[in-house]
Design a protein around this motif. Structure first.
Motif, PDB file in Angstrom:
ATOM      1  N   GLU A 243     -10.972   3.413  43.614  1.00 41.49           N
ATOM      2  CA  GLU A 243     -10.184   3.521  42.378  1.00 41.49           C
ATOM      3  C   GLU A 243      -9.059   2.480  42.413  1.00 41.49           C
ATOM      4  N   GLY A 244      -9.435   1.223  42.645  1.00 42.27           N
ATOM      5  CA  GLY A 244      -8.449   0.171  42.780  1.00 42.27           C
ATOM      6  C   GLY A 244      -7.638  -0.075  41.528  1.00 42.27           C
ATOM      7  N   HIS A 245      -8.162   0.367  40.375  1.00 42.88           N
ATOM      8  CA  HIS A 245      -7.448   0.156  39.123  1.00 42.88           C
ATOM      9  C   HIS A 245      -6.445   1.274  38.841  1.00 42.88           C
ATOM     10  N   GLN A 246      -6.353   2.278  39.738  1.00 44.00           N
ATOM     11  CA  GLN A 246      -5.446   3.395  39.525  1.00 44.00           C
ATOM     12  C   GLN A 246      -4.468   3.527  40.698  1.00 44.00           C
ATOM     13  N   THR A 247      -3.370   4.183  40.439  1.00 39.50           N
ATOM     14  CA  THR A 247      -2.421   4.552  41.488  1.00 39.50           C
ATOM     15  C   THR A 247      -2.008   5.999  41.259  1.00 39.50           C
ATOM     16  N   PHE A 248      -1.512   6.637  42.310  1.00 37.36           N
ATOM     17  CA  PHE A 248      -1.016   8.002  42.165  1.00 37.36           C
ATOM     18  C   PHE A 248       0.082   8.250  43.188  1.00 37.36           C
ATOM     19  N   ALA A 249       1.136   8.886  42.738  1.00 35.49           N
ATOM     20  CA  ALA A 249       2.208   9.334  43.618  1.00 35.49           C
ATOM     21  C   ALA A 249       2.586  10.751  43.194  1.00 35.49           C
ATOM     22  N   VAL A 250       2.939  11.561  44.160  1.00 41.07           N
ATOM     23  CA  VAL A 250       3.361  12.924  43.839  1.00 41.07           C
ATOM     24  C   VAL A 250       4.582  12.846  42.925  1.00 41.07           C
ATOM     25  N   PRO A 251       4.547  13.485  41.761  1.00 40.54           N
ATOM     26  CA  PRO A 251       5.693  13.429  40.847  1.00 40.54           C
ATOM     27  C   PRO A 251       6.983  13.875  41.534  1.00 40.54           C
ATOM     28  N   PRO A 252       8.092  13.204  41.260  1.00 43.19           N
ATOM     29  CA  PRO A 252       9.351  13.516  41.955  1.00 43.19           C
ATOM     30  C   PRO A 252       9.753  14.978  41.875  1.00 43.19           C
ATOM     31  N   PRO A 258       9.989  22.514  48.360  1.00 40.38           N
ATOM     32  CA  PRO A 258       9.521  22.807  49.721  1.00 40.38           C
ATOM     33  C   PRO A 258       8.063  23.257  49.725  1.00 40.38           C
ATOM     34  N   GLY A 259       7.510  23.356  50.940  1.00 40.05           N
ATOM     35  CA  GLY A 259       6.160  23.887  51.099  1.00 40.05           C
ATOM     36  C   GLY A 259       5.124  22.798  51.295  1.00 40.05           C
ATOM     37  N   LYS A 260       3.959  23.214  51.770  1.00 41.72           N
ATOM     38  CA  LYS A 260       2.820  22.308  51.927  1.00 41.72           C
ATOM     39  C   LYS A 260       2.302  21.915  50.549  1.00 41.72           C
ATOM     40  N   LEU A 261       1.487  20.852  50.513  1.00 38.42           N
ATOM     41  CA  LEU A 261       0.942  20.351  49.252  1.00 38.42           C
ATOM     42  C   LEU A 261      -0.550  20.694  49.185  1.00 38.42           C
ATOM     43  N   VAL A 262      -0.945  21.345  48.089  1.00 41.71           N
ATOM     44  CA  VAL A 262      -2.319  21.833  47.917  1.00 41.71           C
ATOM     45  C   VAL A 262      -2.889  21.260  46.625  1.00 41.71           C
ATOM     46  N   TYR A 263      -4.143  20.842  46.680  1.00 39.93           N
ATOM     47  CA  TYR A 263      -4.843  20.360  45.487  1.00 39.93           C
ATOM     48  C   TYR A 263      -5.731  21.474  44.960  1.00 39.93           C
ATOM     49  N   LYS A 286       2.836  32.607  43.166  1.00 38.77           N
ATOM     50  CA  LYS A 286       3.525  33.440  44.164  1.00 38.77           C
ATOM     51  C   LYS A 286       3.479  32.832  45.557  1.00 38.77           C
ATOM     52  N   SER A 287       2.844  31.693  45.698  1.00 33.90           N
ATOM     53  CA  SER A 287       2.763  31.012  46.991  1.00 33.90           C
ATOM     54  C   SER A 287       4.036  30.203  47.228  1.00 33.90           C
ATOM     55  N   PRO A 288       4.455  30.068  48.489  1.00 40.91           N
ATOM     56  CA  PRO A 288       5.616  29.216  48.785  1.00 40.91           C
ATOM     57  C   PRO A 288       5.278  27.730  48.796  1.00 40.91           C
ATOM     58  N   HIS A 289       4.023  27.402  48.508  1.00 44.81           N
ATOM     59  CA  HIS A 289       3.583  26.019  48.595  1.00 44.81           C
ATOM     60  C   HIS A 289       3.519  25.370  47.210  1.00 44.81           C
ATOM     61  N   ARG A 290       3.241  24.053  47.213  1.00 45.90           N
ATOM     62  CA  ARG A 290       3.202  23.263  45.985  1.00 45.90           C
ATOM     63  C   ARG A 290       1.762  22.906  45.645  1.00 45.90           C
ATOM     64  N   PHE A 291       1.492  22.763  44.339  1.00 48.10           N
ATOM     65  CA  PHE A 291       0.120  22.565  43.903  1.00 48.10           C
ATOM     66  C   PHE A 291       0.014  21.421  42.897  1.00 48.10           C
ATOM     67  N   ILE A 292      -0.957  20.527  43.151  1.00 48.32           N
ATOM     68  CA  ILE A 292      -1.383  19.532  42.170  1.00 48.32           C
ATOM     69  C   ILE A 292      -2.640  20.096  41.519  1.00 48.32           C
ATOM     70  N   ALA A 315      -6.656  11.542  39.540  1.00 51.13           N
ATOM     71  CA  ALA A 315      -7.462  10.631  40.367  1.00 51.13           C
ATOM     72  C   ALA A 315      -7.706  11.302  41.720  1.00 51.13           C
ATOM     73  N   GLN A 316      -8.764  12.070  41.802  1.00 55.70           N
ATOM     74  CA  GLN A 316      -8.993  12.946  42.958  1.00 55.70           C
ATOM     75  C   GLN A 316      -9.004  12.195  44.280  1.00 55.70           C
ATOM     76  N   THR A 317      -9.657  11.043  44.326  1.00 53.97           N
ATOM     77  CA  THR A 317      -9.748  10.322  45.603  1.00 53.97           C
ATOM     78  C   THR A 317      -8.397   9.766  46.039  1.00 53.97           C
ATOM     79  N   LEU A 318      -7.449   9.673  45.106  1.00 53.16           N
ATOM     80  CA  LEU A 318      -6.098   9.242  45.470  1.00 53.16           C
ATOM     81  C   LEU A 318      -5.206  10.421  45.824  1.00 53.16           C
TER      82      LEU A 318
END
Length: 429
Positions: A243-252, A258-263, A286-292, A315-318
């Motif tokens: 996916e060279g034409h795309q970029t992704f960063a976790v939104p600020p 806090p918490g782990k990051l889950v897709y 209700k989870s203490p974690h973060r979700f995309i 962009a799942q692969t990113l």
């Protein structure tokens, strides 16, 4: 090479991955597309040829959403078991045959203009025009490897039954499949023979011996130890596009929490079941974690919680390299890509090969299987914590990821197809 995939993301995306390697080796890659896909593949360097609207009836631009709603209306969603859903499938040979005839006629018209040296199909049934054209055909499977060929040494495809389970249940499921498929198969076989092709094997909608079959399933999950395949079946660890034409960063706003990051993704189709998406989102809130969250076509009809960020599609692969855990419907692409990056999974299957993949992950110890409709709040939240804190599993998955990325099996796909095109007898008796 002319690619003729089912025009849904789960089938188009693996073909894109193959086409990228084909292009890198100096060949042409042409995709047969409809209006909904037109213009979406050129960014990969892929040529497009349009299936005429009069030839292949498609819904308007909201076709992805409508296709998902068709699946929902068919009874594939909901609390029923895989065998109950199989029984609910209405046998409607005329509708089935009409669609195949449209696709077959469209392909027959395209072939003299495109003049391919090889045809790559990603379909669920054969298209006689491809066989009759007289060039080598490759079948790319974007489904569970159990669905390529029914072998009684392994569980039946779409059953979600364990390879180490009760084989009486295997036989029961197979009989139900045959009962449901009987009228469709007879009508389709009559059509194929009427077009000038050889009769099909009983209850099979293609003739396996006519093709080189390629499929993606990591070695650690595959079934070849219990049912070896012929030399015209070649496995790859993944079919992951770049996916060279795309970029992704976790939104600020999510990165600061806090918490782990889950897709969390239920795929293009299952995500249209808004009531269940709302239920699962309420649990994850209700989870203490973060979700995309990949929200799907009906993303405007429900709201995410404060510990989430989402979009209609991501962009799942990113995203996968950035997360610690994947909550998935168990589709082939997500399973393969998650193992590529060494991510543990909780699989919540809804229909088709998702059941097989979820059970295989569970059996092989790379994740857990939950019922997408029946899992309780306590079960889902506890399983998230269990996998996030399983260091031994993390080490195993890291080892799998290193092997897959080092082997880079997909790099060989272009040479394989070229070799097959030049010498089909090497692969097919």
């Amino acid at each position: 090479m002319l690619f003729v995939p089912i025009l849904r993301e789960g089938h188009v995306n693996p073909c894109i991955a193959i086409a990228e390697r084909v292009l890198a080796d100096g060949h042409r890659a042409v995709f047969a597309v409809n209006n909904m896909w037109s213009g979406r593949l050129t960014r990969y360097g892929i040529e497009e040829v349009l299936l005429t609207e009069t030839a292949v009836p498609t819904r308007p631009a909201s076709g992805v959403r409508n296709a998902a709603l068709d699946v929902m209306a068919s009874g594939e969603f909901g609390r029923a078991s895989p065998i109950e859903k199989m029984r609910l499938r209405a046998a409607n040979p005329q509708h089935f045959i009409t669609h195949v005839q449209y696709m077959d006629a469209a392909l027959e018209r395209l072939l003299p203009a495109v003049r391919p040296d090889v045809i790559v199909l990603d379909q669920l049934v054969t298209l006689p025009a491809a066989e009759l054209y007289g060039v080598p055909c490759v079948w790319s499977w974007a489904t569970s490897s159990l669905m390529m060929i029914d072998d009684e040494r392994a569980p039946p495809g779409q059953s979600g039954l364990s390879a180490t389970g009760d084989q009486r249940l295997w036989r029961e499921f197979r009989q139900v499949v045959r009962d449901v498929a009987r009228d469709n198969w007879r009508a389709f076989n009559d059509y194929v023979v009427g077009r000038g092709c050889e009769p099909l094997p009983e209850y099979c909608f293609h003739k396996p011996s006519h093709y080189l079959h390629i499929y993606s399933f990591p070695l650690e999950l595959d079934y070849q130890d219990i049912r070896p395949l012929g030399r015209n079946y070649v496995r790859f660890d993944h079919m992951m596009r770049t996916e060279g034409h795309q970029t992704f960063a976790v939104p600020p706003e999510l990165a600061a929490k806090p918490g782990k990051l889950v897709y969390f993704s239920m795929g293009t189709t299952a995500s249209v079941d808004v009531s269940n998406m709302r239920r699962l989102v309420a649990i994850l809130a209700k989870s203490p974690h973060r979700f995309i969250v990949s929200m799907g076509a009906k993303h405007k009809e429900y709201t995410l919680a404060d510990n989430m960020w989402g979009a209609e599609s991501v962009a799942q692969t990113l995203v996968l390299p950035l997360v610690d855990l994947v909550l998935t419907h168990g589709g082939n692409n997500t399973v393969n890509e998650s193992l590529y990056f060494g991510r543990p999974m909780i699989a919540m299957p809804v229909f088709s090969e998702q059941y097989d993949n979820a059970q295989r992950l569970h059996d092989k110890g790379f994740g857990l299987r939950l019922d997408a409709y029946k899992c309780s709040e306590e079960e889902l939240l506890a399983d998230i914590e269990s996998l996030l804190n399983d260091r031994q599993l993390a080490e195993r998955l890291a080892k799998v990821s290193r092997r897959i990325q080092t082997d880079n099996s997909l790099a060989k796909v272009s040479q394989l197809i070229e070799d097959f095109a030049q010498n089909p007898r090497k692969y097919i008796d």
